[in-house]
Design a protein around this motif. Structure first.
Motif, PDB file in Angstrom:
ATOM      1  N   TRP A 116       0.751  -1.282   0.104  1.00 47.54           N
ATOM      2  CA  TRP A 116      -0.085   0.122   0.023  1.00 47.54           C
ATOM      3  C   TRP A 116       0.919   1.386  -0.188  1.00 47.54           C
ATOM      4  CZ3 TRP A 116      -0.663  -4.506   2.795  1.00 47.54           C
ATOM      5  CH2 TRP A 116      -1.640  -5.194   2.842  1.00 47.54           C
ATOM      6  N   VAL A 166       1.464   3.013   3.204  1.00 40.37           N
ATOM      7  CA  VAL A 166       2.342   2.261   4.126  1.00 40.37           C
ATOM      8  C   VAL A 166       3.922   2.042   3.990  1.00 40.37           C
ATOM      9  CG1 VAL A 166       3.041  -0.381   5.358  1.00 40.37           C
ATOM     10  CG2 VAL A 166       1.139  -0.019   4.424  1.00 40.37           C
ATOM     11  N   GLU A 221       3.655   8.089   8.888  1.00 40.57           N
ATOM     12  CA  GLU A 221       2.896   7.120   9.907  1.00 40.57           C
ATOM     13  C   GLU A 221       3.134   5.719   9.774  1.00 40.57           C
ATOM     14  OE1 GLU A 221       0.808   8.580  13.128  1.00 40.57           O
ATOM     15  OE2 GLU A 221      -0.544   9.463  11.775  1.00 40.57           O
ATOM     16  N   HIS A 222       3.913   5.714   8.403  1.00 35.77           N
ATOM     17  CA  HIS A 222       3.812   4.438   7.418  1.00 35.77           C
ATOM     18  C   HIS A 222       1.950   2.589   7.866  1.00 35.77           C
ATOM     19  CE1 HIS A 222       7.682   4.963   5.715  1.00 35.77           C
ATOM     20  NE2 HIS A 222       7.791   6.017   7.814  1.00 35.77           N
ATOM     21  N   LEU A 223       1.055   3.422   8.026  1.00 39.66           N
ATOM     22  CA  LEU A 223      -0.333   3.028   8.107  1.00 39.66           C
ATOM     23  C   LEU A 223      -0.949   2.995   6.686  1.00 39.66           C
ATOM     24  CD1 LEU A 223      -0.806   4.645  11.913  1.00 39.66           C
ATOM     25  CD2 LEU A 223       0.107   2.352  11.127  1.00 39.66           C
ATOM     26  N   LEU A 224      -1.835   1.973   7.169  1.00 42.46           N
ATOM     27  CA  LEU A 224      -2.442   1.996   6.160  1.00 42.46           C
ATOM     28  C   LEU A 224      -3.702   2.917   6.040  1.00 42.46           C
ATOM     29  CD1 LEU A 224      -3.697  -1.770   6.545  1.00 42.46           C
ATOM     30  CD2 LEU A 224      -2.165  -0.805   4.754  1.00 42.46           C
ATOM     31  N   PHE A 225      -4.447   3.685   5.186  1.00 40.72           N
ATOM     32  CA  PHE A 225      -5.168   4.771   5.044  1.00 40.72           C
ATOM     33  C   PHE A 225      -4.818   5.530   5.582  1.00 40.72           C
ATOM     34  CE2 PHE A 225      -9.410   1.400   5.535  1.00 40.72           C
ATOM     35  CZ  PHE A 225      -9.333   1.574   3.963  1.00 40.72           C
ATOM     36  N   GLY A 226      -3.733   6.394   5.222  1.00 39.24           N
ATOM     37  CA  GLY A 226      -2.990   7.796   5.293  1.00 39.24           C
ATOM     38  C   GLY A 226      -3.771   8.684   4.372  1.00 39.24           C
ATOM     39  N   GLU A 227      -2.966  10.030   4.877  1.00 37.58           N
ATOM     40  CA  GLU A 227      -3.757  11.220   4.129  1.00 37.58           C
ATOM     41  C   GLU A 227      -3.705  10.603   2.759  1.00 37.58           C
ATOM     42  OE1 GLU A 227      -5.501  14.239   3.099  1.00 37.58           O
ATOM     43  OE2 GLU A 227      -5.178  13.619   5.803  1.00 37.58           O
ATOM     44  N   LEU A 274      -6.290   8.720   1.211  1.00 41.73           N
ATOM     45  CA  LEU A 274      -7.361   9.672   0.371  1.00 41.73           C
ATOM     46  C   LEU A 274      -7.047  10.419  -0.565  1.00 41.73           C
ATOM     47  CD1 LEU A 274      -8.414  11.549   4.241  1.00 41.73           C
ATOM     48  CD2 LEU A 274      -9.788   9.419   2.692  1.00 41.73           C
ATOM     49  N   PRO A 288      -7.935  -0.330   2.098  1.00 43.21           N
ATOM     50  CA  PRO A 288      -7.368   0.991   1.363  1.00 43.21           C
ATOM     51  C   PRO A 288      -7.257   1.526  -0.171  1.00 43.21           C
ATOM     52  CG  PRO A 288      -6.098  -0.103   3.089  1.00 43.21           C
ATOM     53  CD  PRO A 288      -6.677  -0.876   2.936  1.00 43.21           C
ATOM     54  N   VAL A 334     -12.503   7.582   7.186  1.00 38.31           N
ATOM     55  CA  VAL A 334     -11.072   7.010   7.214  1.00 38.31           C
ATOM     56  C   VAL A 334     -10.966   7.709   8.620  1.00 38.31           C
ATOM     57  CG1 VAL A 334      -9.009   7.204   6.866  1.00 38.31           C
ATOM     58  CG2 VAL A 334     -10.505   6.691   4.965  1.00 38.31           C
ATOM     59  N   ARG A 338      -4.793   5.056  16.936  1.00 45.13           N
ATOM     60  CA  ARG A 338      -4.644   4.387  15.161  1.00 45.13           C
ATOM     61  C   ARG A 338      -3.634   3.879  14.689  1.00 45.13           C
ATOM     62  NH1 ARG A 338      -2.461   8.465  11.539  1.00 45.13           N
ATOM     63  NH2 ARG A 338      -3.615   7.775   9.274  1.00 45.13           N
ATOM     64  N   LYS A 339      -2.362   3.921  15.386  1.00 46.07           N
ATOM     65  CA  LYS A 339      -1.085   3.561  14.498  1.00 46.07           C
ATOM     66  C   LYS A 339      -1.613   1.131  14.721  1.00 46.07           C
ATOM     67  CE  LYS A 339       1.850   5.431  14.838  1.00 46.07           C
ATOM     68  NZ  LYS A 339       2.036   6.555  13.271  1.00 46.07           N
ATOM     69  N   TYR A 369      -4.596   0.730  11.830  1.00 41.93           N
ATOM     70  CA  TYR A 369      -4.726   0.621  10.529  1.00 41.93           C
ATOM     71  C   TYR A 369      -2.971   0.006  10.302  1.00 41.93           C
ATOM     72  CZ  TYR A 369      -8.567   3.970   9.021  1.00 41.93           C
ATOM     73  OH  TYR A 369      -9.696   4.520   9.471  1.00 41.93           O
ATOM     74  N   PRO A 426      -0.554  -1.979   9.546  1.00 38.00           N
ATOM     75  CA  PRO A 426      -0.700  -2.971   8.736  1.00 38.00           C
ATOM     76  C   PRO A 426      -0.024  -4.346   8.681  1.00 38.00           C
ATOM     77  CG  PRO A 426       1.447  -1.671   8.647  1.00 38.00           C
ATOM     78  CD  PRO A 426       0.652  -1.305   9.312  1.00 38.00           C
TER      79      PRO A 426
END
Lengths: 285, 784
Positions: free
Chosen positions: A120, A123, A128-134, A137, A157, B73, B102-103, B106, B108
């Motif tokens: 993704w 990520v 922040e290396h996350l799913l569903f980051g800015e 969007l 995502p 989201v 949130r971490k 989401y 991974p």
């Protein structure tokens, strides 16, 4: 060795010269046909990438890809495609190889163990290396601008590699379809505009993460199918960006429309930047 | 790239010609594989929604999380602002854990799909399956095992990942089993079970805690092995801060200079773990010999302090005072005697004892660290004894010691149904019940049966990493689970691929507290609940355990009994309605959705106030009706490990154990600020909050040639782990401390690489509660 990068670049710029000519003569028709086939080839690679990253190898698409003559054609000149092709052939011939590919797909794309490389964009790129980051969007909004959306976005995502490759395929396919009737002036303008959109998406999204991410995946991909695929993504995306960049700096783009008898191109618009494009420009009437 | 290379030009030209000739260009554009993108529907609202909610993790606090939603989201989590604080109703605000949810949401690596095991158990090989297949396997295995071994071969293990609300996920499985013949259940909390059991022998009740606001009336507070700064015991921190600001003196008694000691304490008194009782006895000796004890209190409310207040039929010399004076053993329990055991200097003991006895009211807050020892029950009884000796029980600003739970109102919990299986095992017996169920006896902790009818054959872990994480002696547990003939089916459901999930046969992706509904509350030392709202759809193919269990119930033919026709949301609405029946000012659902919180309002609450104010009408719920400093029930057991009065007995795997000759260091764990049990072990922010390292005193490090940051091997006969050394004066010499909750990660040679303490800890059971003794653990260390 003939690399995809150089080949595409040469071909595309070469063809572009033709469609910027004043006369809609035989050369023009041939050039549009070539543009069409380049677009089809690009789209085909995106389609391949989408299929292989978007589902396990046993979901039924491998025989269809194997029977597509495009696979053999591209495999001749593109080493990663050749490797993918070898992988597909082996999977279809030998159930054990298919099982290995399934296991590898699970390891690289499914889990449950941590995946060796992010699939993704957020990520990989989001701070922040996350799913569903800015960024996710942003990608969602990008799709929406082109009238597209991912129905599963409430739970998954939008910036998964398979979706981004599919998006590129959709834009490429749309652009290709525009040329199918011979490329009227308006169609060519729309074609160029869609190519610019593809370039923009590549540069603002796919290219910024996918080659790096799949380079991380490479040491973990052992089957021909997925090692070839990872290599293809690493190699193809940058070269496609170069290809599309040529287009956006070409007179085709500069005029907004291809040159026509009644409306000569304004050479001052869209100053070319690259060396090859500069040459191209000098030859443009 | 050489653009002038004619050859390349030629070849590329040929490639395109071939491409065209092959008809590829003419073929329609084909998208292979599953399409994901479709035509966009109408543009969705892009505005930001802010929804008040809370997690249901096993944290003692319950902070108000504000979830910021953009197009479905979660873009941000904020919390209660300082301006929103109502000091009369201090709703907690998020710490680094809460703000980092949130971490987790989401992450991974979240489990995304149902999985079934493909290799040997524990090998880590899984294949993705559909939910239909997963449900089919679970139902089939449940039926097979139940037919073959009976319902009491099914066991749902500890699941502390989701315990912060009305719906404990693991208990939903018990509810299903209760609809289908029942299951073998456990009792005992691995957090505080020893003290809860021991406190019953003193007071006849275990809820000895006052409401936290009562601390504002204390003149002195002792944090005895109590670390609320990190564990967050309800409102403790809010009131400890205020008490400190008001000038209340706070003393920390702890082997570590804990974060709580840093935050609050005027003085830190380090002692060796497993020797708390010696310090308590010596303090009692000082208090009594200097005539600082509250004799009137002891005479009126207590049994067994001196020879004049003993139950009938007990020979002379058995009272606590006789023990202190060495009537039977010839040893007076002086500060000098204790110094040799607990390493607190005699003069410090004297000063501490005098200060505690002469400052009234004083609250001795006994934490749950000292009771997770092999002598934990004695330490628990000892803390209550000191509170009685100084007359602090039933008094505003005082404290009764022992377990410390607060009997405060709660919202309604999810009903569990009735388990037709009457007998229960101690949680420490679950491995015995797998390995050799004949070994499970009442003497070892089995309740309400002489023996088990069957071994545990089906193991279920939902939202818990206990099996291969918090359970002691993980190497032994690992071996047990690897034998696929023993546990025949192991089902795990969680958010992430924990080591427990690695050993499961089927792994299911679970939901976070953002993906379901619940009423979330603080531990009992808080006073409110928050509507935990479903703000997001379950990620990927995750499902709320209620939903997949309902599917399993259907296959087992008990769907109606399990669901009673309600969805998960409808259950929580129902629980809110039921709570409203008891507390009519609890708002309705729609109001709770906006308001978020309901605060129970009650005056400062003091445990045993009734019994102290009017003992005639309100006897203590003990056999004698008094506070039993001497317990005849314990006396009759004749177990030297659990004497009738709280007194020091050298603890097994403590510093006085002969094993210390081979393994000279004690190692203890602590529940830390960067995790909730093992939740958040792989959380990127929280890893930075506190790296997983081992505290070691500079004197010990010098002796072992260990430098700051060195990799150290910590080992005993049960296992070994590798961890970096943090050389610090914050820990007493002879003791090592490692944060609990690291995920077990055995390398090739079986040595744990993550610093998971439970490869070292013992399964040996405490003498009274048959409970866990995680902090009684002897080891040696070597620079790696």
């Amino acid at each position: 060795m003939l690399t995809l990068k150089s080949r595409q670049q040469i071909a595309f710029s070469d063809v572009l010269k033709k469609v910027t000519c004043r006369e809609r003569g035989e050369n023009f028709v041939r050039a549009v046909a070539e543009l069409c086939s380049i677009t089809a080839m690009r789209a085909w690679i995106y389609s391949l990438g989408h299929a292989l990253t978007g589902g396990p190898p046993d979901s039924g698409f491998l025989p269809r890809i194997a029977h597509d003559p495009a696979l053999a054609v591209l495999a001749e000149d593109m080493e990663p495609v050749a490797r993918v092709r070898a992988g597909i052939t082996a999977c279809l011939r030998d159930p054990r190889t298919m099982r290995e590919a399934e296991e590898e797909y699970a390891r690289l794309y499914v889990g449950p163990q941590a995946l060796p490389a992010p699939l993704w964009e957020s990520v990989h790129l989001d701070p922040e290396h996350l799913l569903f980051g800015e960024i996710t969007l942003e990608v969602r909004r990008y799709y929406a601008r082109h009238g597209l959306s991912f129905a599963g976005r409430r739970t998954e995502p939008d910036d998964h590699i398979a979706l981004e490759l599919e998006f590129m395929w959709r834009l490429a396919a749309r652009s290709g379809a525009l040329l199918e009737n011979g490329g009227s002036g308006d169609a060519l303008a729309s074609f160029v505009s869609l190519c610019n959109a593809q370039r923009d998406f590549l540069e603002t999204h796919l290219l910024r993460w996918a080659p790096q991410s799949f380079a991380l995946q490479l040491p973990h991909a052992h089957t021909d199918l997925y090692a070839g695929l990872a290599r293809l993504i690493v190699d193809f995306l940058p070269s496609d960006a170069v290809l599309l960049a040529q287009l956006s700096t070409s007179p085709v783009n500069a005029a907004g429309k291809p040159c026509r008898k009644d409306r000569p191109a304004n050479p001052r618009l869209g100053q070319p930047v690259g060396r090859s494009s500069a040459k191209l420009h000098r030859r443009t009437p | 790239m050489n653009l002038n290379n004619g050859k390349i030009l030629d070849r590329s030209r040929r490639a395109f010609l071939k491409w065209s000739a092959a008809g590829a260009a003419a073929t329609p554009f084909i998208l292979y594989g599953r399409p994901f993108l479709g035509l966009a529907s109408a543009q969705e609202a892009a505005g930001e929604l802010i929804i008040p909610t809370a997690s249901t993790l096993d944290c003692g606090g319950r902070c108000l999380n504000k979830v910021h939603l953009v197009d479905g989201v979660i873009t941000r989590i904020s919390t209660r602002s300082a301006a929103e604080l109502n000091p009369a109703m201090p709703v907690m605000k998020g710490c680094v854990r809460g703000r980092g949810y949130r971490k987790y949401q989401y992450h991974p690596d979240r489990l995304k799909y149902p999985m079934k095991r493909a290799g040997k158990r524990g090998e880590g090989k899984f294949v993705r399956i559909s939910w239909d297949e997963a449900i089919e396997i679970i139902a089939r295995k449940t039926k097979e095992i139940t037919e073959k071994y009976g319902p009491d071969s099914r066991f749902v293990t500890v699941g502390t990942g989701v315990t912060g609300g009305s719906t404990v996920y693991a208990n939903l499985v018990k509810r299903l089993f209760n609809c289908h013949g029942g299951s073998l259940e456990y009792y005992h909390s691995v957090s505080m079970g020893n003290t809860a059991a021991a406190t019953m022998f003193t007071y006849g009740a275990s809820n000895t805690g006052n409401s936290m606001d009562s601390l504002l009336h204390s003149k002195l507070i002792l944090l005895w092995g109590h670390n609320p700064t990190e564990t967050i015991f309800g409102h403790s921190n809010f009131y400890l801060n205020q008490a400190r600001e008001r000038g209340c003196k706070i003393i920390a008694v702890d082997p570590r200079y804990s974060d709580s000691a840093i935050s609050y304490a005027d003085e830190w008194i380090p002692l060796l773990p497993n020797t708390d009782s010696a310090l308590m006895d010596a303090m009692a000796h000082v208090i009594v010999t200097e005539n600082l004890h509250d004799k009137a209190f002891l005479d009126k409310y207590c049994l067994g302090f001196d020879e004049e207040h003993m139950p009938e039929g007990i020979p002379a010399g058995e009272s606590y005072l006789s023990y202190l004076m060495g009537v039977k053993d010839g040893t007076e329990k002086t500060p000098e005697w204790a110094e040799g055991i607990c390493k607190v200097q005699a003069n410090v003991i004297r000063r501490l004892a005098r200060e505690y006895a002469m400052t009234k009211p004083a609250a001795l807050l006994s934490g749950w660290g000292p009771q997770r020892h092999s002598g934990g029950e004695r330490a628990s009884r000892g803390s209550a004894m000191l509170c009685c000796l100084t007359g602090n029980v039933g008094r505003l600003g005082g404290w009764a010691g022992g377990y410390g739970g607060v009997a405060r109102p709660f919202q309604n919990g999810m009903p569990m149904g009735k388990n037709p299986i009457p007998h229960k095992i101690n949680i420490m017996q679950w491995t015995d019940a797998i390995e050799d169920y004949a070994r499970v006896s009442p003497a070892e902790g089995l309740l309400d049966a002489e023996k088990l009818n069957a071994p545990i054959k089906m193991l279920v872990s939902v939202s818990g990493n206990y099996v291969m994480g918090q359970n002691p002696d993980l190497n032994a547990t690992k071996k047990l689970l690897e034998d696929e003939s023993k546990v025949e089916f192991f089902l795990a459901c969680d958010l992430l691929m924990t080591q427990t999930c690695q050993f499961a046969d089927v792994v299911l992706p679970s939901t976070t507290s953002f993906e379901g509904w619940d009423l979330a509350s603080t531990w009992n030392s808080g006073a409110y609940f928050i509507l935990s709202q479903k703000v997001a759809q379950p990620m990927f193919e995750a499902r709320h355990p209620y939903d997949w269990l309902a599917d399993v119930a259907k296959k087992l033919g008990v769907e109606q009994e399990f669901t009673e026709g309600r969805t998960q949301e409808e259950w929580v609405r129902f629980l809110l309605d039921e709570t409203r029946k008891k507390h009519p000012d609890v708002p309705e659902w729609e109001v709770m959705k906006k308001q978020g919180i309901y605060y129970f309002k009650y005056d400062p609450f003091v445990a045993f106030k009734k019994q102290i104010d009017d003992p005639g009408a309100n006897p203590f719920p003990t056999p004698s009706g008094k506070i039993e400093l001497f317990s005849k029930r314990l006396y009759d057991r004749s177990d030297p490990q659990v004497p009738a009065v709280a007194c020091y007995v050298p603890a097994w795997e403590g510093p006085a154990d002969p094993l210390a000759a081979k393994y000279p260091f004690q190692v203890i764990g602590w529940k830390n600020k960067h995790r909730d049990n093992s939740s958040f072990f792989n959380h990127p922010w929280l890893k930075q909050v506190a790296p997983q390292c081992m505290w070691i005193n500079p004197l010990d490090a010098d002796k072992k040639g260990i430098k700051q940051g060195d990799l150290v091997r910590v080992f005993n006969d049960r296992g070994a782990l590798m961890i970096r050394a943090e050389i610090t004066g914050r820990i007493i010499p002879g003791v090592l401390a490692i944060p609990t909750g690291a995920w077990y990660n055995p390398g090739k040679d079986g040595v744990d690489m993550n610093g998971c303490l439970n490869v070292l800890t013992t399964m040996r059971k405490t003498p009274l509660a048959h409970g866990n003794a995680h902090h009684s653990c002897l080891v040696d260390i070597k620079k790696a």
